[in-house]
Design an enzyme around this catalytic site. Structure first.
Site, PDB file in Angstrom:
ATOM      1  N   HIS A  28     -16.931 -39.285 -25.698  1.00 28.27           N
ATOM      2  CA  HIS A  28     -17.179 -39.516 -27.126  1.00 28.27           C
ATOM      3  C   HIS A  28     -18.046 -40.753 -27.356  1.00 28.27           C
ATOM      4  O   HIS A  28     -18.127 -41.255 -28.469  1.00 28.27           O
ATOM      5  CB  HIS A  28     -15.867 -39.617 -27.920  1.00 28.27           C
ATOM      6  CG  HIS A  28     -15.201 -38.284 -28.130  1.00 28.27           C
ATOM      7  ND1 HIS A  28     -15.314 -37.560 -29.294  1.00 28.27           N
ATOM      8  CD2 HIS A  28     -14.426 -37.529 -27.314  1.00 28.27           C
ATOM      9  CE1 HIS A  28     -14.623 -36.427 -29.188  1.00 28.27           C
ATOM     10  NE2 HIS A  28     -14.085 -36.383 -27.989  1.00 28.27           N
ATOM     11  N   THR A  29     -18.678 -41.242 -26.300  1.00 23.31           N
ATOM     12  CA  THR A  29     -19.573 -42.398 -26.443  1.00 23.31           C
ATOM     13  C   THR A  29     -20.980 -41.955 -26.838  1.00 23.31           C
ATOM     14  O   THR A  29     -21.745 -42.749 -27.382  1.00 23.31           O
ATOM     15  CB  THR A  29     -19.658 -43.182 -25.120  1.00 23.31           C
ATOM     16  OG1 THR A  29     -19.827 -42.244 -24.053  1.00 23.31           O
ATOM     17  CG2 THR A  29     -18.399 -43.993 -24.869  1.00 23.31           C
ATOM     18  N   GLY A  56     -15.757 -26.364 -21.723  1.00 24.38           N
ATOM     19  CA  GLY A  56     -16.332 -27.688 -21.909  1.00 24.38           C
ATOM     20  C   GLY A  56     -17.275 -28.083 -20.789  1.00 24.38           C
ATOM     21  O   GLY A  56     -17.462 -29.259 -20.514  1.00 24.38           O
ATOM     22  N   GLU A  73     -29.153 -26.429 -31.323  1.00 24.75           N
ATOM     23  CA  GLU A  73     -27.702 -26.267 -31.455  1.00 24.75           C
ATOM     24  C   GLU A  73     -27.196 -26.884 -32.758  1.00 24.75           C
ATOM     25  O   GLU A  73     -26.361 -26.311 -33.450  1.00 24.75           O
ATOM     26  CB  GLU A  73     -26.979 -26.875 -30.248  1.00 24.75           C
ATOM     27  CG  GLU A  73     -25.498 -26.568 -30.264  1.00 24.75           C
ATOM     28  CD  GLU A  73     -24.843 -26.601 -28.890  1.00 24.75           C
ATOM     29  OE1 GLU A  73     -23.621 -26.751 -28.860  1.00 24.75           O
ATOM     30  OE2 GLU A  73     -25.541 -26.468 -27.867  1.00 24.75           O
ATOM     31  N   GLY A 126     -16.330 -21.873 -22.817  1.00 24.07           N
ATOM     32  CA  GLY A 126     -15.157 -22.402 -23.507  1.00 24.07           C
ATOM     33  C   GLY A 126     -14.365 -23.386 -22.677  1.00 24.07           C
ATOM     34  O   GLY A 126     -13.246 -23.747 -23.023  1.00 24.07           O
ATOM     35  N   TYR A 156     -12.863 -33.262 -33.796  1.00 21.19           N
ATOM     36  CA  TYR A 156     -14.112 -33.884 -33.318  1.00 21.19           C
ATOM     37  C   TYR A 156     -14.819 -34.558 -34.497  1.00 21.19           C
ATOM     38  O   TYR A 156     -15.231 -35.713 -34.421  1.00 21.19           O
ATOM     39  CB  TYR A 156     -15.015 -32.819 -32.684  1.00 21.19           C
ATOM     40  CG  TYR A 156     -16.386 -33.309 -32.250  1.00 21.19           C
ATOM     41  CD1 TYR A 156     -16.598 -33.791 -30.964  1.00 21.19           C
ATOM     42  CD2 TYR A 156     -17.466 -33.290 -33.124  1.00 21.19           C
ATOM     43  CE1 TYR A 156     -17.852 -34.244 -30.561  1.00 21.19           C
ATOM     44  CE2 TYR A 156     -18.719 -33.743 -32.740  1.00 21.19           C
ATOM     45  CZ  TYR A 156     -18.903 -34.214 -31.453  1.00 21.19           C
ATOM     46  OH  TYR A 156     -20.146 -34.665 -31.067  1.00 21.19           O
ATOM     47  N   SER A 184     -23.552 -23.568 -23.209  1.00 20.72           N
ATOM     48  CA  SER A 184     -24.571 -23.420 -24.260  1.00 20.72           C
ATOM     49  C   SER A 184     -25.772 -24.322 -23.993  1.00 20.72           C
ATOM     50  O   SER A 184     -26.916 -23.898 -24.126  1.00 20.72           O
ATOM     51  CB  SER A 184     -23.980 -23.689 -25.647  1.00 20.72           C
ATOM     52  OG  SER A 184     -23.387 -24.961 -25.706  1.00 20.72           O
ATOM     53  N   ASP A 236     -25.315 -33.271 -22.925  1.00 18.68           N
ATOM     54  CA  ASP A 236     -25.200 -31.991 -22.222  1.00 18.68           C
ATOM     55  C   ASP A 236     -26.570 -31.428 -21.854  1.00 18.68           C
ATOM     56  O   ASP A 236     -26.787 -30.939 -20.742  1.00 18.68           O
ATOM     57  CB  ASP A 236     -24.439 -30.977 -23.085  1.00 18.68           C
ATOM     58  CG  ASP A 236     -23.058 -31.473 -23.456  1.00 18.68           C
ATOM     59  OD1 ASP A 236     -22.619 -32.491 -22.890  1.00 18.68           O
ATOM     60  OD2 ASP A 236     -22.414 -30.853 -24.326  1.00 18.68           O
ATOM     61  N   SER A 258     -20.453 -26.955 -20.753  1.00 18.57           N
ATOM     62  CA  SER A 258     -21.796 -26.895 -21.342  1.00 18.57           C
ATOM     63  C   SER A 258     -22.589 -25.655 -20.998  1.00 18.57           C
ATOM     64  O   SER A 258     -23.765 -25.728 -20.648  1.00 18.57           O
ATOM     65  CB  SER A 258     -22.605 -28.141 -20.982  1.00 18.57           C
ATOM     66  OG  SER A 258     -21.992 -29.254 -21.529  1.00 18.57           O
TER      67      SER A 258
END
EC number: 2.7.1.6
Length: 382
Positions: free
Chosen positions: A35-36, A126, A162, A124, A223, A130, A174, A128
């Site tokens: 989350h940085t 996490g 995205e 799903g 999030y 996508s 990502d 990446s």
């Protein structure tokens, strides 16, 4: 059959002529720095040997045809001369359409293309999938039409697609690691300058990813809440982002902040410091220090950022009990389920796998999925 062979063979069958090249872009796992990214901070991911593969060829008109091998060979077709809008039924197609649309805004000197896409990045989880698709599509057009775009621009284009076309808020990590990953290295990324530094991974160390298979439900709403709390914190310090706040400045006035916001801010500030130190520890082959930093990161996500769940904490404890100070383990990704990442000496991997198999399902009622990965090369021809 490899993904390359599969997409090439499908391409010839579907379009009646052979693909001229095949491109891959990898998924990723973030070793530390959670989350940085949207706080203009530091992250330390590595690309993994699970990827999206596209066999492709240029067309001599303005048509784009895309087949998704993993979605029952569904076919999407659109023109570069008409406004590109969202597909009504195929969500996968919107990632492709979004990348093409945003690439047109950057550099409209490309023509039509035929593509067949397949991938093995778990969805799903996490990891990446996508971003790897967005970077693969961008790389296809860049290579087929020799567009003057570097990896960072292809990554930014994927992020824009995205955020603005698919409608999902994400940082830049990502896509950047998928575009710029380096074999046997992690990448320290400065999410403000987009500067990167390749960090060599110690020899004989496996990157293990374990999916808790706990279904993430809160991830979207929570999030966004975390993001807002971080922005509130930055405003309190009258700074553009938490990247610009020092831990000393925070400690001096923490008591004036809303207690929840204070916890969120503390996580970001300490996580940034840990991430920069972790890059040095890895480079020096100091797995013991890396393990300590990963443990501190996990505790901070659990107690200050509050994004772990009991199933994830259980997985971390099972792994930690086996590896002790010989490696590191923490939750990775957005939180509320998903995966843990561990750096484990290769000789300990079987013992870790056995311990997890024996204990995790017994304690949680859920069966995990276990991946042993290698730090891999970023997007390019395969």
């Amino acid at each position: 059959m490899s993904l390359k062979e599969k997409t090439q063979s499908l391409f010839a069958n579907a379009f009646g002529y052979p693909a001229t090249r095949t491109i891959q872009a990898p998924g990723r796992v973030n070793l530390i720095g959670e989350h940085t990214d949207y706080n203009d901070g530091f992250v330390l991911p590595c690309a993994i040997d699970y990827q999206t593969v596209i066999s492709c060829a240029p067309r001599d008109d303005r048509k784009v045809r895309v087949m998704a091998a993993d979605y029952e060979n569904q076919l999407d077709e659109f023109s570069l001369d008409a406004p590109i809008v969202a597909h009504e039924n195929y969500q996968w197609a919107n990632y492709v359409r979004g990348v093409v649309k945003h690439l047109q805004l950057r550099n409209n000197s490309f023509g039509g293309v035929d593509m067949v896409i397949s991938g093995n990045v778990p969805q799903g989880a996490g990891l990446s999938s996508s971003a790897s698709l967005e970077v693969a599509v961008g790389t296809v057009l860049q290579q087929l039409y020799h567009l003057p775009l570097d990896g960072a621009q292809i990554a930014l284009n994927g992020q824009e697609a995205e955020n603005q076309f698919v409608g999902c808020n994400c940082g830049i990590m990502d896509q950047l690691i998928s575009a710029l990953g380096k074999k046997d290295h992690a990448l320290l990324i400065d999410c403000r300058s987009l500067g990167t530094k390749a960090v060599s991974m110690p020899k004989g160390v496996a990157v293990v990813i374990i999916n808790s298979n706990f279904k993430r439900t809160l991830v979207g709403s929570e999030y966004n809440t975390r993001r807002e709390q971080c922005e509130t914190g930055a405003r309190f310090f009258q700074q553009p982002a938490l990247r610009d706040v020092t831990i000393e400045e925070f400690n001096a006035v923490a008591h004036e902040l809303d207690p929840i916001v204070a916890k969120r801010v503390r996580h970001i500030l300490t996580e940034n410091a840990r991430t920069v130190e972790a890059a040095s520890a890895l480079e020096q082959g100091d797995l013991k220090r890396m393990g300590e930093l990963m443990a501190e990161s996990h505790a901070s996500m659990r107690d200050d950022f509050e994004i772990t769940v009991p199933q994830i904490d259980t997985l971390v404890e099972i792994v930690k009990a086996v590896i002790g100070d010989k490696g590191g383990v923490r939750m990775t990704g957005g939180g509320f389920g998903g995966c843990i990442v561990a750096l484990i000496p290769e000789e300990l991997v079987p013992a870790v796998q056995q311990a997890v198999a024996e204990q995790y399902e017994a304690k949680t009622g859920i069966k995990e999925t276990f991946y042993v990965c290698k730090p891999s090369q970023g997007a390019g021809q395969c």
